[in-house]
Scaffold this active site. Structure first.
Site, PDB file in Angstrom:
ATOM      1  N   HIS A   1     -19.384  -4.096 -28.869  1.00 27.29           N
ATOM      2  CA  HIS A   1     -19.629  -4.424 -30.266  1.00 27.29           C
ATOM      3  C   HIS A   1     -18.355  -5.092 -30.799  1.00 27.29           C
ATOM      4  CE1 HIS A   1     -22.224  -0.847 -29.653  1.00 27.29           C
ATOM      5  NE2 HIS A   1     -23.002  -1.352 -30.595  1.00 27.29           N
TER       6      HIS A   1
ATOM      7  N   ASP B   1     -15.789  -2.591 -31.748  1.00 24.02           N
ATOM      8  CA  ASP B   1     -15.188  -1.830 -30.646  1.00 24.02           C
ATOM      9  C   ASP B   1     -13.853  -2.435 -30.250  1.00 24.02           C
ATOM     10  OD1 ASP B   1     -17.620  -0.450 -30.450  1.00 24.02           O
ATOM     11  OD2 ASP B   1     -18.369  -1.793 -28.898  1.00 24.02           O
TER      12      ASP B   1
END
Length: 439
Positions: A101, A104
Site C-alpha cells: 500500500h 506502508d
C-alpha cells in the site's frame, strides 16, 4: 552483509526429511513441472504491510513486535530502514514478488503534497534496490481506510472532498506502481460500504464508486499503465456491509457499470470464509467467469468471526486452491501474495521467515497434489459421467436450446419414472485424502 536479520541465512530447499526450521521442505523453486519451474507456477509475493509495518497492536494491547528498526523515531528514517530490511528479507527467502500500500512504504505528512514528497523519496530508494534484486512488484494499491478522513468511505463517501482526496491518492499510487514496474493494481474497499441504510444513499454511493473506477481506468490509459486492475472482495470488516461482498457481487457490479472488461478479482481466503463461502467456491466462480486474477494467500480461524490473516498451512485447502489455478491455465500477471501476519505472540524477527516458509511449503505441496489430480482427471471423469444425461437425448436438446416447456412437458409425461444416481461425495473425499497422503 546482514544488517536486520542476522540470525537467518538464505532459505534453501532441503526436502521433506529436513529438520531445519529455516529450510523449505516442499518448495523447490527450481523444480520443473510441466515445463515451468515451481517459482514460475506459484509466483509467491510478500505483503509489505504485514511483514514490515505491523507491530502487533490490537484493540486490547500495545505493540509486541521486536523489529530491528524499533529504536528509530523519525518516520522517514523508519521507512528507509524498512526498505533496507525488506530487500534483505526478499533476498534471504528468495521471493519473486512483493506487494504494497502507498502508506506502508512511506508515512503520511501534514499535507497531501508533503505525503507525495515522502513517497517520491522512498520510491526512488526502492527503484535502486529493484535494479539489483530479483524481486519485483506484483501489485500496488492505496490505503483508503486507515486515516480518519475515510470514516464515511473513500469513493463512496458522502463528502465530495473525500472523493477528491481519494482520487488524488489513487492517482499517485497508480503512478508509483507503474514506476516500480507493478504488474497489477488492487482496489480493496475497506470503507466502501455502510453501517445503516437509515443515513445512506446506496444508489449514489454505488454510482460514485463506478465513476471513481472509470476515472482510474482512464488515468491508467493516460499514463500508459498496462497492469491488470483487480478488485478484492470482502463482505464486512471494518464496514458492516461492504459493497464488494464476494465474487458474484463484484461481478454483477462490474457488469452493470461496464467495468468488467477492465477488472478481475484478487481473492483472499479469509475473506471468502467471512462471506460464508469455501475458498474454492470463490476461486471456482471467478475462474468459470474468466475473472480470476490473483490470490491473497492466507487463512482464517473458523471459530472466530473476523479476519485473522493467518499463514496458510492446511494442505487440503492449498490443494483445492491450486486445483482451480491449474484448471485456469495458471497465473498470468497474478500470483500468491501472503496477506498473512505472524501471531501477536510470534514477535521475534525470525518468526517472519518461519511463517512464510510454512505458507510457501503448504502451497508448493498443494500444487503438486493438485497437478496430479488434474493430470489424472480424477474428478473430471466422475463429473462428466454424473452429467452424462446432457450429452444426448432430451439433455442434449436442453443444452442446445432446442427444447422448450412444451417439448419438456411432453417428455415428462412420457417418462414418469425418474432414476437418480448417488453423488458419491464420501468416495470422492476419500480419493482426495488418498492423493493428499500419498503424493
Amino acid at each position: 552483509m546482514s544488517k536486520y536479520f542476522e540470525k537467518v541465512s538464505k532459505i534453501k530447499y532441503e526436502g521433506p526429511k529436513s529438520n531445519n526450521p529455516y529450510a523449505f521442505k516442499f518448495y523447490n523453486p527450481e523444480e520443473v513441472i510441466d515445463g515451468k519451474t515451481m517459482e514460475e507456477h506459484l509466483r509467491f509475493s510478500i505483503a509489505y504491510w504485514h511483514t514490515f509495518t505491523a507491530d502487533g497492536t490490537d484493540q486490547f494491547g500495545k505493540a509486541t513486535m521486536q523489529r530491528p528498526w524499533n529504536h528509530l523515531t523519525d518516520p522517514m528514517d523508519i521507512a528507509k530502514a524498512r526498505v533496507e530490511a525488506a530487500f534483505e528479507f526478499f533476498d534471504k527467502i528468495n521471493a519473486p514478488f512483493f506487494c504494497f500500500h502507498d502508506r506502508d512504504i512511506a508515512p503520511e505528512g501534514d499535507t497531501l503534497r508533503e505525503t507525495n514528497k515522502n513517497l517520491d523519496i522512498i520510491v526512488a530508494m526502492i527503484k535502486d534496490y529493484l535494479k539489483t534484486s530479483k524481486t519485483k512488484v506484483l501489485w500496488g494499491t492505496a490505503n483508503l481506510f486507515s486515516n480518519p478522513r475515510f470514516v464515511h468511505g473513500a469513493s463512496t463517501s458522502c463528502n465530495a472532498d473525500v472523493f477528491a482526496y481519494s482520487a488524488a491518492q489513487v492517482k499517485k499510487a497508480l503512478e508509483i506502481t507503474k514506476e516500480l514496474g507493478g504488474q497489477n493494481y488492487v482496489f480493496w474497499g475497506g470503507r466502501e460500504g455502510y453501517e445503516t441504510l437509515l443515513n445512506t444513499d446506496m444508489e449514489l454511493e454505488l454510482d460514485n464508486f463506478a465513476r471513481f473506477l472509470h476515472m482510474a481506468v482512464d488515468y491508467a490509459k493516460e499514463i500508459g499503465f498496462e497492469g491488470q486492475f483487480l478488485i478484492e472482495p470482502k463482505p464486512k470488516e471494518p464496514t458492516k456491509h461492504q459493497y464488494d461482498f464476494d465474487v458474484a457481487n463484484v461481478l454483477a457490479f462490474l457488469r452493470k457499470y461496464d467495468l468488467d472488461k477492465y477488472f478481475k478479482v484478487n481473492i483472499e481466503a479469509n475473506h471468502a470464509t467471512l462471506a460464508a463461502h469455501d475458498f474454492q467456491h470463490e476461486l471456482r466462480y471467478a475462474r468459470i467467469n474468466g475473472v480470476l486474477g490473483s490470490i491473497d494467500a492466507n487463512t482464517g480461524d473458523m471459530l472466530l468471526g473476523w479476519d485473522t490473516d493467518q499463514f496458510p498451512t492446511d494442505i487440503r485447502m492449498t490443494t483445492l486452491a491450486m486445483y482451480e489455478v491449474i484448471k485456469m491455465g495458471g497465473f498470468d500477471k497474478g500470483g500468491l501474495n501472503f496477506d498473512a501476519k505472524v501471531r501477536r505472540a510470534s514477535f521475534e524477527p525470525e518468526d517472519l521467515f518461519l511463517g512464510h516458509i510454512a505458507g510457501m511449503d503448504a502451497f508448493a505441496k498443494g500444487f503438486k497434489v493438485a497437478y496430479k489430480l488434474v493430470k489424472d482427471g480424477v474428478f473430471d471423469k466422475f463429473i462428466e459421467e454424473r452429467y452424462a444425461s446432457y450429452k444426448d437425448g432430451i439433455g442434449a436438446d436442453i443444452v442446445s436450446g432446442k427444447a422448450d416447456f412444451k417439448s419438456l412437458e411432453k417428455y415428462a409425461l412420457e417418462h414418469s419414472e425418474i432414476v437418480n444416481k448417488s453423488g458419491r461425495q464420501e468416495m470422492l473425499e476419500s480419493i482426495l485424502n488418498q492423493y493428499l497422503f500419498t503424493e
